[in-house]
Motif scaffolding. Structure first.
Motif: not given
Length: 174
Positions: A135, A167, A169, A171
């Motif tokens: 990121d 956040e 996520k 993946i």
């Protein structure tokens, strides 16, 4: 077999440290933590083993002083003896005070250059290697903790949201 990981993103290093401690206490395996600057104590909180680079540096310094001493002996005493300032050229020990700066510089030279090579090899930083940053915000002002999924995915997502992640996520890692 699926190779899924969770990317929990934080915006404060203190929150990240608390989350790392909670994650370790919950027995989840932290694969990597990406930070925009070094966070003091993060290695201990992650449970990483202490580095052995200082031992390698000492060994490289010993190699450097050995090479420097041999080089000076061979050049100035054995191969090409010269009379410099009236000093006898047949004894290394009598000339040793003049050789101390060279021995010091060779020690520092070998230790520094071999440590750079060791660091790049240990970090797997090869020439033309693609960046592994998951990121781009982690190079500016965010912190990312990557944790492998071994079990219930929804439970892990809620766990990381409860640790203060801004956040979370899931993946698929390749």
């Amino acid at each position: 077999m699926s190779n899924k990981v969770i990317h929990a993103i934080y915006n404060d290093d203190d929150v990240l440290m608390d989350a790392v401690k909670q994650t370790r206490a919950a027995h989840h395996h932290i694969e990597e933590v990406y930070t925009p600057f070094p966070v003091h104590g993060l290695d201990k909180a992650m449970g990483l083993a202490p580095t052995r680079l200082a031992i390698a540096s000492f060994m490289y310094g010993v190699v450097g002083i050995s090479v420097g001493t041999f080089m000076m002996y061979f050049t100035m005493i054995h191969d090409w003896p010269q009379d410099i300032g009236g000093k006898p050229s047949f004894s290394y020990l009598q000339n040793m005070p003049a050789f101390v700066p060279i021995m010091f510089e060779m020690t520092v030279f070998f230790a520094a250059h071999l440590m750079v090579i060791t660091f790049y090899m240990r970090s797997k930083l090869w020439p033309f290697k693609q960046a592994e940053n998951p990121d781009v915000r982690t190079t500016d002002d965010h912190f990312l903790m990557e944790v492998g999924i071994h079990g219930n995915e929804e439970e892990l997502v809620s766990f990381f949201q409860s640790t203060g992640a801004v956040e979370v996520k899931v993946i698929e890692k390749h």
